[in-house]
Design an enzyme around this catalytic site. Structure first.
Site, PDB file in Angstrom:
ATOM      1  N   GLU A  66      28.935  33.022  38.729  1.00  0.00           N
ATOM      2  CA  GLU A  66      29.117  33.010  40.180  1.00  0.00           C
ATOM      3  C   GLU A  66      29.348  31.612  40.745  1.00  0.00           C
ATOM      4  O   GLU A  66      30.088  31.440  41.714  1.00  0.00           O
ATOM      5  CB  GLU A  66      27.907  33.650  40.861  1.00  0.00           C
ATOM      6  CG  GLU A  66      27.810  35.131  40.664  1.00  0.00           C
ATOM      7  CD  GLU A  66      27.104  35.536  39.368  1.00  0.00           C
ATOM      8  OE1 GLU A  66      26.994  34.724  38.435  1.00  0.00           O
ATOM      9  OE2 GLU A  66      26.672  36.693  39.302  1.00  0.00           O
ATOM     10  N   ALA A 112      30.412  41.837  39.843  1.00  0.00           N
ATOM     11  CA  ALA A 112      30.769  42.478  41.114  1.00  0.00           C
ATOM     12  C   ALA A 112      32.285  42.463  41.240  1.00  0.00           C
ATOM     13  O   ALA A 112      32.945  41.573  40.706  1.00  0.00           O
ATOM     14  CB  ALA A 112      30.129  41.709  42.267  1.00  0.00           C
ATOM     15  N   GLU A 114      23.472  41.162  35.525  1.00  0.00           N
ATOM     16  CA  GLU A 114      22.324  41.525  36.369  1.00  0.00           C
ATOM     17  C   GLU A 114      22.002  43.018  36.239  1.00  0.00           C
ATOM     18  O   GLU A 114      20.857  43.432  36.247  1.00  0.00           O
ATOM     19  CB  GLU A 114      22.605  41.142  37.813  1.00  0.00           C
ATOM     20  CG  GLU A 114      22.655  39.614  37.971  1.00  0.00           C
ATOM     21  CD  GLU A 114      23.135  39.178  39.326  1.00  0.00           C
ATOM     22  OE1 GLU A 114      24.209  39.664  39.773  1.00  0.00           O
ATOM     23  OE2 GLU A 114      22.466  38.357  39.947  1.00  0.00           O
ATOM     24  N   GLY A 151      27.287  40.113  38.086  1.00  0.00           N
ATOM     25  CA  GLY A 151      26.587  41.354  38.405  1.00  0.00           C
ATOM     26  C   GLY A 151      26.484  42.268  37.212  1.00  0.00           C
ATOM     27  O   GLY A 151      25.575  43.086  37.128  1.00  0.00           O
TER      28      GLY A 151
HETATM   29  N1  T1G Z   1      36.279  41.753  40.027  1.00  0.00           N
HETATM   30  C1  T1G Z   1      37.508  42.273  40.252  1.00  0.00           C
HETATM   31  N2  T1G Z   1      38.588  41.997  39.477  1.00  0.00           N
HETATM   32  C2  T1G Z   1      38.404  41.166  38.462  1.00  0.00           C
HETATM   33  C3  T1G Z   1      37.138  40.595  38.162  1.00  0.00           C
HETATM   34  C4  T1G Z   1      36.050  40.937  39.001  1.00  0.00           C
HETATM   35  N3  T1G Z   1      34.828  40.466  38.775  1.00  0.00           N
HETATM   36  N4  T1G Z   1      37.302  39.801  37.076  1.00  0.00           N
HETATM   37  C5  T1G Z   1      38.587  39.886  36.721  1.00  0.00           C
HETATM   38  N5  T1G Z   1      39.256  40.696  37.543  1.00  0.00           N
HETATM   39  C6  T1G Z   1      40.669  41.059  37.468  1.00  0.00           C
HETATM   40  C7  T1G Z   1      41.577  39.859  37.641  1.00  0.00           C
HETATM   41  O1  T1G Z   1      41.763  39.610  39.013  1.00  0.00           O
HETATM   42  C8  T1G Z   1      42.827  40.343  36.947  1.00  0.00           C
HETATM   43  O2  T1G Z   1      43.444  41.256  37.827  1.00  0.00           O
HETATM   44  C9  T1G Z   1      42.289  41.182  35.787  1.00  0.00           C
HETATM   45  O3  T1G Z   1      40.933  41.505  36.140  1.00  0.00           O
HETATM   46  C10 T1G Z   1      42.286  40.451  34.474  1.00  0.00           C
HETATM   47  O4  T1G Z   1      41.589  39.233  34.721  1.00  0.00           O
HETATM   48  C11 T1G Z   1      26.415  40.074  42.654  1.00  0.00           C
HETATM   49  C12 T1G Z   1      28.320  38.376  43.308  1.00  0.00           C
HETATM   50  C13 T1G Z   1      36.544  38.840  33.224  1.00  0.00           C
HETATM   51  C14 T1G Z   1      36.745  36.785  31.802  1.00  0.00           C
HETATM   52  O5  T1G Z   1      33.249  35.721  38.156  1.00  0.00           O
HETATM   53  O6  T1G Z   1      36.154  35.449  34.501  1.00  0.00           O
HETATM   54  O7  T1G Z   1      29.105  39.356  40.097  1.00  0.00           O
HETATM   55  O8  T1G Z   1      45.612  40.019  38.133  1.00  0.00           O
HETATM   56  O9  T1G Z   1      43.528  37.794  34.115  1.00  0.00           O
HETATM   57  O10 T1G Z   1      41.745  36.309  31.108  1.00  0.00           O
HETATM   58  O11 T1G Z   1      25.762  38.279  41.313  1.00  0.00           O
HETATM   59  O12 T1G Z   1      38.740  37.724  34.753  1.00  0.00           O
HETATM   60  O13 T1G Z   1      45.404  41.854  36.414  1.00  0.00           O
HETATM   61  O14 T1G Z   1      45.365  42.396  38.874  1.00  0.00           O
HETATM   62  O15 T1G Z   1      41.202  36.841  34.299  1.00  0.00           O
HETATM   63  O16 T1G Z   1      40.945  38.550  30.152  1.00  0.00           O
HETATM   64  C15 T1G Z   1      31.232  37.438  38.793  1.00  0.00           C
HETATM   65  C16 T1G Z   1      35.568  36.686  36.911  1.00  0.00           C
HETATM   66  C17 T1G Z   1      31.656  38.088  40.043  1.00  0.00           C
HETATM   67  C18 T1G Z   1      34.171  37.092  36.470  1.00  0.00           C
HETATM   68  C19 T1G Z   1      38.680  38.333  32.116  1.00  0.00           C
HETATM   69  N6  T1G Z   1      32.233  37.645  37.769  1.00  0.00           N
HETATM   70  N7  T1G Z   1      36.548  37.131  35.959  1.00  0.00           N
HETATM   71  O17 T1G Z   1      39.582  37.293  31.829  1.00  0.00           O
HETATM   72  O18 T1G Z   1      41.785  38.428  32.432  1.00  0.00           O
HETATM   73  S1  T1G Z   1      30.560  37.706  41.379  1.00  0.00           S
HETATM   74  C20 T1G Z   1      33.178  36.746  37.539  1.00  0.00           C
HETATM   75  C21 T1G Z   1      36.779  36.422  34.825  1.00  0.00           C
HETATM   76  C22 T1G Z   1      29.158  38.578  41.008  1.00  0.00           C
HETATM   77  C23 T1G Z   1      26.841  39.161  41.551  1.00  0.00           C
HETATM   78  C24 T1G Z   1      27.988  38.300  41.888  1.00  0.00           C
HETATM   79  C25 T1G Z   1      37.906  36.914  33.976  1.00  0.00           C
HETATM   80  C26 T1G Z   1      37.438  37.718  32.769  1.00  0.00           C
HETATM   81  P1  T1G Z   1      45.069  41.401  37.827  1.00  0.00           P
HETATM   82  P2  T1G Z   1      42.081  37.952  33.923  1.00  0.00           P
HETATM   83  P3  T1G Z   1      41.068  37.618  31.291  1.00  0.00           P
END
Ligand code: T1G
Length: 695
Positions: free
Chosen positions: A126, A62, A106, A103
């Protein structure tokens, strides 16, 4: 450019997600997927669908930027998309590469089939955001990988390479080479298969579920600390194993609702974005060319110098370690080796790695050996004359373009820079003890520090696995300037009626790793005494910290002398309240004519934390910190501020800045507080009046 492209390869529709940076499932991308599925559904020539991402990301989940905003649930939301997938009368194959998280996974679980490259990274992370998978992941994943594996993945949030899950039903085929070609071939193979397999239809049972989950619950509870998410995750997996699918989905929905509106998740998401924001320096472009860093040097093999050198060796960067005396060098190397040996004992390091890292640390007694290093960091005694001598030497021997860094924690970096003829190459790299453990790296930008030097050390900080955060030059920079106010208020609390053990217990109950007096005994009371004496000399009218001075005059320097604010048994770090300290405190209160009073723990916490907040507000408005979240990142990663509270500035936001400002005004009436100490910082007063927040 569209974030979601649709095309057909013969009779197979291909929906390609391409929403940088990680295919976060924001509304535009969700709309694109829904439109693609609708187009495939109504096109009679299409017999199957392949859903792909990019090589880097199938989907990072997400779009966490949408959280707590109407966009998050704007339709089509993730549930709508998955419902559409499961109702489609044509097979949909998820082709997974790169990260497939939250997500994003999912979404793939809503598809009829999944194929993947072996090195794709799979996770439901999450829980790391204080949440749980809210798109059906807790109900579908166990149906494909089993309860035990699903429970581990959901409760830890850790990434698992797809290859490790190849033996489960999660993937219908592992693809070697061209993912799209493999996915298309698979789609053609299953195009006519009926009934279409839906994960939700798969049965799931856990033998002896009650006992299994009772044991699992005890395990999870032990590690969850103040975070409710892990146990909520377990609840969902238990529902998946013991109740019908739709009931399990309801348990998941309620759990997600509870968590997404809770303070802990807000703090964790704040930390997630705050860490990424800290990397950005407004006037320095992300693509600023960096100076190459192939080798380093550290001056001083003491606790800090040794720890700093380890950071370089740990990531394969050769590092010269200089001392002025052989025995100091030998002692420093012995401490480094001991640190590594301890890691080997814990199974965290192999002997081979230990040897490799020790070989990268090259001891020397001669400045001449440092000349070719790309960066040198001095970690010598915190005295300007000593720094002057070191930087004059460095200026003479270091090659042109080398970065000259000081590990100073409070001294004026601009003055240090002027000990050289290359102030543009001078920067502060303030590590936190133990330097090979603490994640925070306070990067102090001098007036003349070149932009490419800043860009280089910020990238180097991440490379040596630190969290670099920028600070401007002032007394104490950001972290220590704030901790100075925090410690000063802690001393006033003693004069007023509290004892060290009460103050420490109150703030440790909030979640701090260590209260101010235990922390001081660990760091050494002489360290802060040395700084206080400098301040007394610089500000003659300054109110003396009589209790602390007396403690130090008695040589009670803390753990290293067996006595400080507390007393200690040899070889034991347990802090024992000491009647001698209590007598000193009561004497000073008496001499100051203070009628001691019982101070509630809640007031102790407010005064210590708001002292940080008020100074933090001043630091932001002076531009010494680039943003309030930088202060929070510093306090979470360098000062033991409790992660579930998100940092002092977010803590204040969550209390309400109007309440914080009002309490500051209350505390300002205390005759013992220094003039202006509790005057609300203009930024705090302004935001409070406008009903706004720091973050
Ligand atoms: N949404 C929006 N932006 C995201 C994002 C996300 N899920 N993940 C990363 N970014 C942005 C981050 O802010 C940064 O932005 C850029 O991408 C590069 O990230 C319904 C509710 C994917 C492994 O928890 O673990 O799904 O600073 O510097 O080291 O069940 O980002 O460049 O502007 O970290 O290569 C679940 C979180 C969401 C994944 C990449 N997903 N992200 O790592 O780059 S909740 C997560 C990460 C959800 C559902 C639920 C890592 C990465 P900017 P980065 P990276």
């Amino acid at each position: 450019m569209s974030v979601c492209a649709y095309r057909s390869e013969g009779d197979i529709a291909v929906i390609s997600m391409n929403s940088p940076p990680v295919n976060g499932l924001g509304l535009p991308l969700r709309q694109g997927i829904a439109e693609g599925l609708a187009q495939a559904a109504r096109d009679p020539a299409i017999t199957a669908v392949v859903l792909t991402g990019t090589p880097k990301a199938f989907s990072g989940g997400a779009d966490i930027r949408e959280f707590n905003s109407p966009l998050m649930l704007a339709t089509p939301n993730l549930h709508d998309i998955i419902a559409t997938l499961e109702a489609l009368q044509k097979p949909v194959v998820a082709a997974i590469s790169g990260v497939c998280l939250g997500g994003g996974l999912e979404l793939a679980l809503g598809c009829h089939y999944r194929v993947a490259l072996g090195d794709a990274q799979i996770a439901l992370p999450e829980v790391k955001l204080g949440l749980l998978p809210g798109g059906g992941g807790t109900q579908r994943l166990p149906r494909l990988v089993g309860v035990q594996t699903a429970l581990e993945m959901v409760v830890t949030g850790e990434m698992v390479p797809a290859a490790k899950l190849a033996g489960t039903a999660l993937f219908d085929e592992m693809i070697a080479g061209d993912l799209l070609a493999g996915a298309l071939a698979f789609a053609r193979k299953v195009a006519g298969t009926r009934p279409l397999p839906r994960v939700r239809d798969r049965a799931l049972a856990q033998p002896d579920a009650a006992a299994f989950f009772a044991a699992a619950r005890a395990q999870v509870a032990k590690k969850a600390g103040p975070f409710p998410a892990p146990l909520k995750c377990l609840e969902c997996i238990e529902a998946a194993a013991t109740r019908p699918f739709d009931e399990g989905m309801e348990v998941e929905r309620k759990g997600f609702e509870f968590l997404v509106n809770g303070p802990e998740s807000r703090a964790l998401r704040h930390a997630f974005f705050g860490e990424r924001a800290a990397a950005k320096i407004p006037d320095i472009p992300d693509d600023t060319p960096l100076r190459p860093i192939h080798s380093a040097a550290v001056i001083g093999a003491g606790t800090m110098g040794g720890g700093i050198a380890m950071n370089f060796a740990n990531v394969g960067i050769p590092v010269r370690l200089l001392e002025v005396k052989q025995e100091a060098l030998d002692r420093g190397l012995a401490v480094i080796r001991k640190n590594y040996e301890n890691q080997v004992k814990k199974g965290k390091l192999t002997q081979e790695k230990l040897d490799q890292r020790m070989a990268l640390i090259q001891p020397t007694l001669s400045y001449a050996d440092l000349g070719q290093a790309d960066i040198v960091i001095e970690a010598v005694f915190e005295d300007m004359d000593v720094k002057k001598a070191v930087f004059e030497q460095l200026d003479a021997v270091m090659k042109r373009g080398a970065i000259l860094a000081s590990n100073t924690s409070t001294l004026d970096l601009d003055r240090i820079a002027l000990f050289t003829k290359r102030p543009q190459d001078v920067v502060g790299l303030h590590f936190f003890s133990p330097a090979n453990v603490m994640r925070l790296l306070e990067v102090v930008r001098g007036k003349q520090t070149a932009k490419d030097v800043m860009a280089t050390v910020m990238q180097l900080g991440r490379r040596i696995r630190k969290l670099p955060v920028v600070a401007g030059v002032c007394d104490g920079f950001v972290g220590n300037r704030m901790i100075g106010k925090y410690s000063a208020e802690a001393l006033v609390l003693l004069e007023e009626g509290a004892l060290p053990q009460q103050v420490d217990a109150a703030i440790e109950k909030l979640g701090f790793a260590m209260g101010p007096f235990r922390m001081s005994d660990l760091a050494g009371n002489d360290v802060s005494w040395y700084i206080r004496k400098r301040h007394y000399a610089e500000h003659p009218g300054m109110r003396r910290a009589l209790i602390a001075d007396r403690i130090c005059e008695l040589g009670r320097n803390g753990q290293k002398t067996g006595k400080g604010w507390y007393s200690y048994q040899p070889g034991d770090r347990t802090a024992h309240p000491d009647p001698e300290v209590e007598k000193i405190i009561l004497d000073v209160s008496k001499e100051a004519g203070v009628t001691r009073r019982a101070i509630p723990d809640s007031e102790i916490v407010e005064r210590l934390v708001y002292a940080l907040v008020n100074e933090g507000a001043r630091i932001v408005e002076e531009g010494i910190a680039l943003r309030a979240s930088d202060i929070d990142m510093m306090y979470l990663n360098g000062y033991g501020f409790p992660l579930h509270l998100g940092g002092p500035m977010l803590y204040a936001d969550m209390q309400g800045l109007d309440k914080v400002a009002a309490r500051c005004r209350e505390f300002a009436k205390n005759p013992l507080s220094a003039p202006g100490f509790w005057e609300p910082a203009p930024l705090l007063a302004k935001l409070a009046a406008e009903g706004k927040t720091f973050n």
